[in-house]
Design an enzyme around this catalytic site. Sequence first.
Site, short mmCIF file in Angstrom:
data_model
loop_
_atom_site.label_atom_id
_atom_site.label_comp_id
_atom_site.label_asym_id
_atom_site.label_seq_id
_atom_site.Cartn_x
_atom_site.Cartn_y
_atom_site.Cartn_z
N SER A 125 0.85 -1.19 0.00
CA SER A 125 0.00 0.00 0.00
C SER A 125 0.89 1.24 0.00
O SER A 125 1.95 1.25 0.64
CB SER A 125 -0.87 0.03 1.26
OG SER A 125 -1.51 1.28 1.36
N TYR A 140 -1.01 -0.10 10.59
CA TYR A 140 -1.15 -0.47 9.17
C TYR A 140 0.01 0.11 8.37
O TYR A 140 0.62 -0.57 7.56
CB TYR A 140 -2.49 0.02 8.63
CG TYR A 140 -2.78 -0.44 7.22
CD1 TYR A 140 -3.06 -1.78 6.96
CD2 TYR A 140 -2.76 0.44 6.14
CE1 TYR A 140 -3.32 -2.22 5.67
CE2 TYR A 140 -3.01 0.01 4.85
CZ TYR A 140 -3.30 -1.32 4.62
OH TYR A 140 -3.55 -1.75 3.34
#
Length: 218
Positions: A125, A140
Amino acid sequence: MSILITGANRGIGRALAKEWQSAGEKVIQTARNSAGMETLDVADPSSIKQLAKRLEGRPISTLVCNAGVSLDKFDEMDSGYSPEHWAQSFAVNVTGVFLVVQALLPNLQANTDAGGASKIAIIASQMGSQNSPAGNRFIYRASKAATINLGRNLAVSLKGDGIAVGIYHPGWVATDMGGGSAELTLEEIIPGLRKQIDGLTISETGCFKSWNGQDCVL
Ligand code: NDP
């Protein structure tokens, strides 16, 4: 050519599987618990070993490490970011990627030995970028930063074996993880993401690209 996808029961993993299947490719869909799919919990080393044993001797051309979790979406600085969220996120997003790659290397090697081009696609990501800190989503972001780092190092390590490694940002997509406000739909990103993975060659191993082919910022 055989493609294996982790976390293929919903979201990006399932959509990628459908995309390849509709083009006639053989896809091994894996999931924690889904009828008709190979069982694989990437956070459970014994589950990974069992999958590798079941697939022993079967060449795999493309391994897509897609399974991921985002556990800190609603975490607050004063009360959230628990040790459990840290441990579970790294177990899936980082350790899980490494252990699956390690366990299935003989299958990728078997494909290379048979004259095929083997590759690993790691779904990371842009939130893991070192250069765009936003001061939130600590778990995250840190786990995806580690995923990117892992992919970059695997690329160097596996280059001599002829196995290419690509790291991909799928865009902010409307899935269970991406949520309803996401910028993109699965229909918009899947053909492009597949094109990036299909086109990955050893000459660009270690790349970090978006679903539309743009280079991502490390
Ligand atoms: P979803 O939440 O829709 O799907 C996540 C998938 O990962 C599910 O199939 C889930 O299986 C699986 N999974 C989670 N934990 C494990 C585990 N321990 N073992 C095996 N499978 C597991 O997310 P997306 O499809 O949106 O995300 C896919 C990937 O893309 C992730 O790596 C994510 O970080 C990344 N990504 C997504 C973005 C987005 O906007 N959607 C943006 C950037 C990156 P189960 O059903 O069993 O939970």
